[in-house]
Design a protein around this motif. Sequence first.
Motif, PDB file in Angstrom:
ATOM      1  N   PHE A 195     -39.597 -24.347   4.958  1.00 16.52           N
ATOM      2  CA  PHE A 195     -40.831 -24.661   5.684  1.00 16.52           C
ATOM      3  C   PHE A 195     -40.511 -25.586   6.860  1.00 16.52           C
ATOM      4  CE2 PHE A 195     -42.564 -22.773   2.001  1.00 16.52           C
ATOM      5  CZ  PHE A 195     -43.842 -22.340   2.324  1.00 16.52           C
ATOM      6  N   ARG A 196     -40.071 -24.974   7.946  1.00 19.28           N
ATOM      7  CA  ARG A 196     -39.698 -25.710   9.157  1.00 19.28           C
ATOM      8  C   ARG A 196     -40.046 -24.859  10.373  1.00 19.28           C
ATOM      9  NH1 ARG A 196     -34.590 -23.758  10.859  1.00 19.28           N
ATOM     10  NH2 ARG A 196     -33.774 -22.251   9.356  1.00 19.28           N
ATOM     11  N   ASP A 197     -40.158 -25.521  11.492  1.00 21.52           N
ATOM     12  CA  ASP A 197     -40.568 -24.881  12.747  1.00 21.52           C
ATOM     13  C   ASP A 197     -39.369 -24.207  13.403  1.00 21.52           C
ATOM     14  OD1 ASP A 197     -41.697 -24.200  15.159  1.00 21.52           O
ATOM     15  OD2 ASP A 197     -42.034 -26.256  15.835  1.00 21.52           O
ATOM     16  N   VAL A 198     -39.433 -22.893  13.559  1.00 22.16           N
ATOM     17  CA  VAL A 198     -38.373 -22.177  14.270  1.00 22.16           C
ATOM     18  C   VAL A 198     -38.876 -21.590  15.585  1.00 22.16           C
ATOM     19  CG1 VAL A 198     -37.203 -21.602  12.105  1.00 22.16           C
ATOM     20  CG2 VAL A 198     -38.757 -19.937  13.134  1.00 22.16           C
ATOM     21  N   ALA A 199     -40.157 -21.801  15.882  1.00 22.67           N
ATOM     22  CA  ALA A 199     -40.751 -21.214  17.092  1.00 22.67           C
ATOM     23  C   ALA A 199     -40.865 -22.269  18.185  1.00 22.67           C
ATOM     24  CB  ALA A 199     -42.118 -20.624  16.780  1.00 22.67           C
ATOM     25  N   ILE A 200     -39.763 -22.925  18.492  1.00 20.45           N
ATOM     26  CA  ILE A 200     -39.794 -24.005  19.464  1.00 20.45           C
ATOM     27  C   ILE A 200     -40.258 -23.466  20.819  1.00 20.45           C
ATOM     28  CG2 ILE A 200     -38.488 -25.853  20.554  1.00 20.45           C
ATOM     29  CD1 ILE A 200     -38.742 -26.011  17.472  1.00 20.45           C
ATOM     30  N   GLY A 201     -41.385 -23.998  21.308  1.00 25.89           N
ATOM     31  CA  GLY A 201     -41.930 -23.534  22.572  1.00 25.89           C
ATOM     32  C   GLY A 201     -42.637 -22.202  22.486  1.00 25.89           C
ATOM     33  N   GLY A 202     -42.782 -21.667  21.280  1.00 25.88           N
ATOM     34  CA  GLY A 202     -43.424 -20.373  21.110  1.00 25.88           C
ATOM     35  C   GLY A 202     -44.627 -20.469  20.197  1.00 25.88           C
ATOM     36  N   LEU A 203     -44.742 -19.551  19.286  1.00 24.26           N
ATOM     37  CA  LEU A 203     -45.863 -19.533  18.356  1.00 24.26           C
ATOM     38  C   LEU A 203     -45.359 -19.056  17.001  1.00 24.26           C
ATOM     39  CD1 LEU A 203     -48.953 -19.945  18.190  1.00 24.26           C
ATOM     40  CD2 LEU A 203     -49.186 -17.490  18.567  1.00 24.26           C
ATOM     41  N   ASP A 204     -45.541 -19.901  15.992  1.00 29.95           N
ATOM     42  CA  ASP A 204     -45.102 -19.587  14.635  1.00 29.95           C
ATOM     43  C   ASP A 204     -46.324 -19.224  13.807  1.00 29.95           C
ATOM     44  OD1 ASP A 204     -44.030 -19.531  12.040  1.00 29.95           O
ATOM     45  OD2 ASP A 204     -42.618 -21.138  12.476  1.00 29.95           O
ATOM     46  N   PHE A 205     -46.273 -18.105  13.134  1.00 28.84           N
ATOM     47  CA  PHE A 205     -47.348 -17.785  12.215  1.00 28.84           C
ATOM     48  C   PHE A 205     -46.755 -17.173  10.961  1.00 28.84           C
ATOM     49  CE2 PHE A 205     -46.800 -14.167  14.993  1.00 28.84           C
ATOM     50  CZ  PHE A 205     -46.898 -13.054  14.175  1.00 28.84           C
ATOM     51  N   GLY A 206     -47.505 -17.260   9.875  1.00 26.16           N
ATOM     52  CA  GLY A 206     -46.985 -16.842   8.595  1.00 26.16           C
ATOM     53  C   GLY A 206     -47.001 -18.008   7.640  1.00 26.16           C
ATOM     54  N   PHE A 207     -46.061 -18.036   6.700  1.00 27.34           N
ATOM     55  CA  PHE A 207     -46.146 -19.018   5.620  1.00 27.34           C
ATOM     56  C   PHE A 207     -45.978 -20.453   6.110  1.00 27.34           C
ATOM     57  CE2 PHE A 207     -41.603 -19.871   5.218  1.00 27.34           C
ATOM     58  CZ  PHE A 207     -40.985 -18.676   5.589  1.00 27.34           C
ATOM     59  N   TYR A 208     -45.093 -20.691   7.096  1.00 25.37           N
ATOM     60  CA  TYR A 208     -44.941 -22.066   7.595  1.00 25.37           C
ATOM     61  C   TYR A 208     -46.210 -22.518   8.309  1.00 25.37           C
ATOM     62  CZ  TYR A 208     -43.608 -26.035  10.447  1.00 25.37           C
ATOM     63  OH  TYR A 208     -43.581 -27.263  11.055  1.00 25.37           O
ATOM     64  N   ASN A 209     -46.716 -21.681   9.182  1.00 22.72           N
ATOM     65  CA  ASN A 209     -47.920 -22.038   9.936  1.00 22.72           C
ATOM     66  C   ASN A 209     -49.099 -22.299   9.005  1.00 22.72           C
ATOM     67  OD1 ASN A 209     -49.529 -21.966  12.645  1.00 22.72           O
ATOM     68  ND2 ASN A 209     -50.653 -20.605  11.268  1.00 22.72           N
ATOM     69  N   THR A 210     -49.219 -21.509   7.941  1.00 19.18           N
ATOM     70  CA  THR A 210     -50.336 -21.675   7.016  1.00 19.18           C
ATOM     71  C   THR A 210     -50.346 -23.075   6.401  1.00 19.18           C
ATOM     72  OG1 THR A 210     -50.330 -19.315   6.521  1.00 19.18           O
ATOM     73  CG2 THR A 210     -51.410 -20.753   4.921  1.00 19.18           C
ATOM     74  N   ILE A 211     -49.164 -23.593   6.076  1.00 16.54           N
ATOM     75  CA  ILE A 211     -49.072 -24.938   5.510  1.00 16.54           C
ATOM     76  C   ILE A 211     -49.183 -26.002   6.594  1.00 16.54           C
ATOM     77  CG2 ILE A 211     -47.546 -26.569   4.345  1.00 16.54           C
ATOM     78  CD1 ILE A 211     -48.689 -24.590   2.428  1.00 16.54           C
ATOM     79  N   ALA A 212     -48.357 -25.892   7.638  1.00 16.14           N
ATOM     80  CA  ALA A 212     -48.241 -26.959   8.632  1.00 16.14           C
ATOM     81  C   ALA A 212     -49.504 -27.153   9.463  1.00 16.14           C
ATOM     82  CB  ALA A 212     -47.055 -26.688   9.550  1.00 16.14           C
TER      83      ALA A 212
END
Length: 451
Positions: free
Chosen positions: A280-297
């Motif tokens: 559970f960490r951000d891999v979409a630096i400067g982009g847009l993260d969605f899915g399991f990480y985004n749901t929590i964070a």
Amino acid sequence: MPMRLTTVMCLLCTTVLVASISAHGQPSAPSAGQLLSRFGSAPNGLARHEYLTSVMPLLSGDDKTLAQQLLATVDSELGLYNQAMMTFPFDNRISPPRSTLLPQSDQWQAVDAADAVAELAAHRRIVLINEAHHDAHTRELTLALLPRLRALGFQYFAVEALSAKDADLMRRGYVTETSGSEYLLEPLYGEVVRQAIRLGYTIVAYDPEDASLADRDTEQARTLYEKVFAKDPQAKLFVHAGYSHIDKAAGNLGGNIEPMAMQLKRLTDYDPLSVDQSQFRDVAIGGLDFGFYNTIASHFTFPVPYVLRQRGSDTIWSSDAKQHDVTVILPPAFDSDLDVNGIMKSDVLRREVILPRPPFDPDHRPSWLTLGGRRLPYPVSAELCAGQIPCVVEADYPGEPDNATPADRYTFLRNTHSHNTLYLYPGHYRLRAWDITGKTLQQQDVDVPSK
């Protein structure tokens, strides 16, 4: 990732490493073997960076993927943390099991991971934490845990990236470019080892340099047992490892490979506390993260690495209790990386990111580098480079040589801003600029005052 070659060679008698030239006068793509050899023998991180970026347009397929992984490691080493995440060629986070129910904020609350893990560690003899090698953010929590676990009587600290050949490490007090793998040249990793030594831990190197993939975890567990518990059965051990080596069941390492943690439990008869922070960490630096990480964070916010505690109880959430005891969530590098408005209506267990989104500036270093406010911003300028670009500007501790991993560094590349920021603990430093040959261009003593 390969171990760094200990014999440093100059590939070409020029200031830039270039691709080989074919008989027709056109650059030719290096083989994977040539790529690794030239990468390993380059004299420093900036030379490795310039070599990899020069050959990247020539590569394709698996060779390009390999080069991108190498470049992500070098970017991290050079203090280019956003670039490291953007360069890494794929999302290597492991999805939670399909049966996993992601926590809801009415039943769970975010708490400081360092405090929660220390509470859980009070009655354990082994604590294992992992990292994603190119993502230095996964080293922040280890730094925070070192003093807490030392206060609980943990006296051994095992580091996957270290080589057993650096016999002088404990006396010297810091890692150098020959202490182990490339990962140790990243400033936060160097700080992890430096602070562990200062706190009085006995440092343990345990990763075999010549074991096969199938045998690696067996050798890791055996080495930890022989170096620690065979000699001190009542020892308390803190291990900083990579990815799924901390898993308590087979499955994520491929085939029937039993992870190091699983085998160490069997050898010692101690149930380790396994802490995962690579999922559970951000891999979409400067982009847009969605899915399991985004749901929590996007539903739980906290300024430093955190865990989720069930309201009304002491239960700490794990996304896969079969594999690890604690799931750590890392705050996003930038708030804009999260899909807080529900733009993407995807399955929450999918792993999808969109990169990048304007007007993102990759030269803007992430705020987590303050380490929860313990480090302060210190402005630096390319003027220290004396007109030589690319150029690395780093802050070295007093008394440590040029080849020690610095407190922090930033690299001024072509077409980047002429000013940026280092993040440093209050204290005295030697600010040094150096070029692709490793030559010091300018240096000066600086003080970072307390707030």
